[in-house]
Design a protein around this motif. Sequence first.
Motif, PDB file in Angstrom:
ATOM      1  N   ASP A 174       0.842  -1.192   0.000  1.00  0.00           N
ATOM      2  CA  ASP A 174       0.000   0.000   0.000  1.00  0.00           C
ATOM      3  C   ASP A 174       0.881   1.248   0.000  1.00  0.00           C
ATOM      4  OD1 ASP A 174      -1.938   1.955   0.433  1.00  0.00           O
ATOM      5  OD2 ASP A 174      -3.131   0.623   1.695  1.00  0.00           O
ATOM      6  N   ASP A 176       0.321   4.495  -0.820  1.00  0.00           N
ATOM      7  CA  ASP A 176      -0.184   5.740  -0.220  1.00  0.00           C
ATOM      8  C   ASP A 176      -0.050   5.716   1.297  1.00  0.00           C
ATOM      9  OD1 ASP A 176      -0.762   7.142  -2.426  1.00  0.00           O
ATOM     10  OD2 ASP A 176      -2.914   6.727  -2.441  1.00  0.00           O
ATOM     11  N   VAL A 177      -0.412   4.576   1.895  1.00  0.00           N
ATOM     12  CA  VAL A 177      -0.361   4.507   3.360  1.00  0.00           C
ATOM     13  C   VAL A 177       1.095   4.525   3.832  1.00  0.00           C
ATOM     14  CG1 VAL A 177      -0.997   3.145   5.377  1.00  0.00           C
ATOM     15  CG2 VAL A 177      -2.599   3.384   3.495  1.00  0.00           C
ATOM     16  N   ARG A 179       3.357   6.316   2.530  1.00  0.00           N
ATOM     17  CA  ARG A 179       3.670   7.756   2.568  1.00  0.00           C
ATOM     18  C   ARG A 179       3.037   8.413   3.788  1.00  0.00           C
ATOM     19  NH1 ARG A 179       2.046  10.749  -2.516  1.00  0.00           N
ATOM     20  NH2 ARG A 179       3.496  12.290  -1.673  1.00  0.00           N
ATOM     21  N   LEU A 180       1.858   7.906   4.193  1.00  0.00           N
ATOM     22  CA  LEU A 180       1.193   8.460   5.386  1.00  0.00           C
ATOM     23  C   LEU A 180       1.999   8.185   6.650  1.00  0.00           C
ATOM     24  CD1 LEU A 180      -2.615   7.773   4.883  1.00  0.00           C
ATOM     25  CD2 LEU A 180      -1.464   9.973   4.991  1.00  0.00           C
ATOM     26  N   MET A 181       2.957   7.251   6.581  1.00  0.00           N
ATOM     27  CA  MET A 181       3.838   7.009   7.729  1.00  0.00           C
ATOM     28  C   MET A 181       4.977   8.036   7.740  1.00  0.00           C
ATOM     29  SD  MET A 181       2.484   4.212   9.042  1.00  0.00           S
ATOM     30  CE  MET A 181       0.884   4.802   8.524  1.00  0.00           C
ATOM     31  N   GLY A 182       4.973   8.951   6.771  1.00  0.00           N
ATOM     32  CA  GLY A 182       6.048   9.935   6.699  1.00  0.00           C
ATOM     33  C   GLY A 182       7.276   9.400   5.987  1.00  0.00           C
ATOM     34  N   ILE A 183       7.123   8.251   5.311  1.00  0.00           N
ATOM     35  CA  ILE A 183       8.255   7.646   4.603  1.00  0.00           C
ATOM     36  C   ILE A 183       8.291   8.200   3.186  1.00  0.00           C
ATOM     37  CG2 ILE A 183       9.151   5.475   3.704  1.00  0.00           C
ATOM     38  CD1 ILE A 183       7.657   4.221   6.227  1.00  0.00           C
ATOM     39  N   HIS A 184       9.454   8.687   2.768  1.00  0.00           N
ATOM     40  CA  HIS A 184       9.556   9.334   1.466  1.00  0.00           C
ATOM     41  C   HIS A 184       9.442   8.324   0.340  1.00  0.00           C
ATOM     42  CE1 HIS A 184      10.445  13.386   2.790  1.00  0.00           C
ATOM     43  NE2 HIS A 184      11.104  12.824   3.782  1.00  0.00           N
ATOM     44  N   ALA A 185       8.450   8.555  -0.531  1.00  0.00           N
ATOM     45  CA  ALA A 185       8.223   7.664  -1.668  1.00  0.00           C
ATOM     46  C   ALA A 185       9.482   7.581  -2.527  1.00  0.00           C
ATOM     47  CB  ALA A 185       7.053   8.180  -2.502  1.00  0.00           C
TER      48      ALA A 185
ATOM     49  N   VAL B  69      -3.720  16.117   4.264  1.00  0.00           N
ATOM     50  CA  VAL B  69      -2.419  15.426   4.265  1.00  0.00           C
ATOM     51  C   VAL B  69      -1.755  15.417   2.886  1.00  0.00           C
ATOM     52  CG1 VAL B  69      -2.874  13.932   6.245  1.00  0.00           C
ATOM     53  CG2 VAL B  69      -3.486  13.159   3.960  1.00  0.00           C
ATOM     54  N   LEU B  71      -2.728  14.220  -0.045  1.00  0.00           N
ATOM     55  CA  LEU B  71      -2.873  13.068  -0.953  1.00  0.00           C
ATOM     56  C   LEU B  71      -3.684  13.414  -2.204  1.00  0.00           C
ATOM     57  CD1 LEU B  71      -3.421   9.912   1.352  1.00  0.00           C
ATOM     58  CD2 LEU B  71      -1.420  10.468  -0.021  1.00  0.00           C
ATOM     59  N   THR B  90       3.012  14.876   1.084  1.00  0.00           N
ATOM     60  CA  THR B  90       2.433  14.108   2.180  1.00  0.00           C
ATOM     61  C   THR B  90       3.476  13.794   3.260  1.00  0.00           C
ATOM     62  OG1 THR B  90       0.861  13.111   0.662  1.00  0.00           O
ATOM     63  CG2 THR B  90       1.255  11.937   2.713  1.00  0.00           C
ATOM     64  N   GLU B  91       4.649  13.334   2.831  1.00  0.00           N
ATOM     65  CA  GLU B  91       5.682  12.931   3.779  1.00  0.00           C
ATOM     66  C   GLU B  91       6.055  14.092   4.708  1.00  0.00           C
ATOM     67  OE1 GLU B  91       5.708  12.601   0.523  1.00  0.00           O
ATOM     68  OE2 GLU B  91       6.601  10.703  -0.133  1.00  0.00           O
ATOM     69  N   VAL B  94       3.192  14.876   7.227  1.00  0.00           N
ATOM     70  CA  VAL B  94       3.183  13.883   8.301  1.00  0.00           C
ATOM     71  C   VAL B  94       4.303  14.186   9.296  1.00  0.00           C
ATOM     72  CG1 VAL B  94       3.491  11.440   8.832  1.00  0.00           C
ATOM     73  CG2 VAL B  94       2.109  12.111   6.866  1.00  0.00           C
ATOM     74  N   MET B 100      -2.816  10.608   9.497  1.00  0.00           N
ATOM     75  CA  MET B 100      -4.160  10.173   9.153  1.00  0.00           C
ATOM     76  C   MET B 100      -4.296   8.666   9.294  1.00  0.00           C
ATOM     77  SD  MET B 100      -6.375  10.854   5.716  1.00  0.00           S
ATOM     78  CE  MET B 100      -6.113   9.543   4.564  1.00  0.00           C
ATOM     79  N   PRO B 102      -6.352   5.997   7.673  1.00  0.00           N
ATOM     80  CA  PRO B 102      -7.208   5.999   6.489  1.00  0.00           C
ATOM     81  C   PRO B 102      -8.459   5.155   6.670  1.00  0.00           C
ATOM     82  CG  PRO B 102      -5.284   4.628   6.109  1.00  0.00           C
ATOM     83  CD  PRO B 102      -5.112   5.246   7.470  1.00  0.00           C
ATOM     84  N   ARG B 106      -6.529  -0.184   6.507  1.00  0.00           N
ATOM     85  CA  ARG B 106      -5.333  -0.295   5.662  1.00  0.00           C
ATOM     86  C   ARG B 106      -4.051  -0.507   6.450  1.00  0.00           C
ATOM     87  NH1 ARG B 106      -6.543   4.064   0.985  1.00  0.00           N
ATOM     88  NH2 ARG B 106      -4.512   3.462   0.192  1.00  0.00           N
ATOM     89  N   ARG B 167      -0.683   2.597  15.135  1.00  0.00           N
ATOM     90  CA  ARG B 167       0.385   2.898  14.174  1.00  0.00           C
ATOM     91  C   ARG B 167       0.497   4.400  13.967  1.00  0.00           C
ATOM     92  NH1 ARG B 167      -0.563   0.581   8.204  1.00  0.00           N
ATOM     93  NH2 ARG B 167      -2.236   2.106   8.356  1.00  0.00           N
TER      94      ARG B 167
END
Lengths: 295, 261
Positions: A174, A176-177, A179-185, B69, B71, B90-91, B94, B100, B102, B106, B167
């Motif tokens: 996943d 997108d999620v 990236r939501l962890m703040g991890i750079h894509a 965020v 996205l 986004t990064e 955060v 967030m 989701p 997820r 998380r």
Amino acid sequence: MTYFIEQTVNALSLGGTYALLALGLAVVFSILGMINFAHGALMTLTGYALVFASIEGLPFGLAAPFAVLVAMASAVVLERVAFRPVRRASGATMLLTSFAVAVLLQLGFQLFISTRPQIVPLPALLTTAVDIGDISIGVNRLISIGVAVVVLLGLNVFLRRTTIGLAMRAAAEDFDVTRLMGIHADRVIATAFALSGLLAAIAAVLWIAQRSSVDPLMGLIPVLKAFIATTMGGLGSLLGAVLGGLLLGAIEIYLAAYLPDAALPFHGAITLGLVIVVLVLRPQGLVGPSRELAR
Amino acid sequence: MTEASEAALAAPSAVTAPAPLLSVRNIEVVYDDVILVLRGLSLAVPRGEIVALLGANGAGKSTTLKAIVGLVPWGGEIRFDGEALAGRATEQIVRKGVTMVPEGRRVFPSLTVMENLTLGAAACADGKAMPRNRAEVFELFPILAERREQRAGTLSGGQQQQLAIARALMSEPRLLLLDEPSLGLAPQIVDSIFELILRLKQRGQTILLVEQNVAAALDIADRGYVLANGAITMSGSAETLRASEQVARAYLGAAVEAAAP
């Protein structure tokens, strides 16, 4: 029995190399959903880096790591220059981009280096064999198996114990999620390419250790085989890539060893026939896709 | 005294009132170049409060969170702790402290509970934060401590929702965005999730909660916004919204109750 053991060593050696190549494809595919056909060009590039380093007088023990670093850096540069601009494009666009990169690199090798094979000087050790009883096994085969095992174990540790390794596994599920962890894509994708470059380069060194020459098309066939191996194993699954690679190596070697002489010209056709049988029985591959399809 | 000077005099008092942690002003989101999903939406989330964003399916609630965020691309103004978020990835958002959870949880299914939590803390620069946050999270969610080596995909829906929230908490967010945390969960589990959200608030967590379960959301929220067709149609304190006939008729099933014998 002796013959069988020798052939088994050959199967593991070839299968291990296919497994490394298939893993390189699978690492990128699991994250970007793209089969990188320029993977073969990275192999070829590794070969030329080896030739260059040898001409410059580096011993093989230093030339090989140098060539590996060149391939890793090139993989990261290719991602930045060729694949990042089309990252959000359709799968077909990315696939065609990878073909274009492969063709451009191949033409570059033909134009700026040579269309003829270049000799890679190998240390004498690689061309010797060890005898255990009646069994004679090439040192290059043994090294090939040993390197494949070490790389697989190392990769396993990397994907389980490091944050960026975890992030790669997460991104495969996943993006997108992740990236939501703040991890750079960008960092995850660059790491995936560096890793695929590393795997292509190590496979290339092992490949060359059996043949001692490089030509512009060197990477083409092995990467095609690796693609078959990843498909057979289950696209996107790393475990599947390894199993697919080992299985394909085994099929090829045992067929070559045990087919009657009259059937040998059909070796390739029978190999692919067996691959088709595997895919008919398990369309999702040996290991189901780890990627969620609904994305 | 003219109206303009009155407004100028009123300004200093606005400064002394604490600025909201998040302020969204007049944002628009367009999907597929043509469909206007959010049309000039504004809202504010004060520090330490739970703000509920309510509305029917497709009203634009999730899109609002995704815009915050980064996205989805948006136009307008979003400020977090006074800082404009326009153009930020986004990064980066955060890492500034907006996390967030989701819709649909997820969690990473093939990763273990521990691995999911480790990734949640990836945005923390402070290396010592991880064990501390993990201990805190395990205290809040004892079931996750029990199942720490289990793959997230094998957890029940309620446990996965707990993991998704846990998380998110691993990154010590200053603002927690929750997208439909009750979706697809059994009623008792829903109650426990809402209790948990209230506990987080009592610990000082600021929360923007998107919910279809309007009654439950208004029970724990301090204030709420009602969203329809991409714009805010009503806003106010949770009591005001609970008492509002319009909300009751549209979302709380009052009409159905009245019609019943």
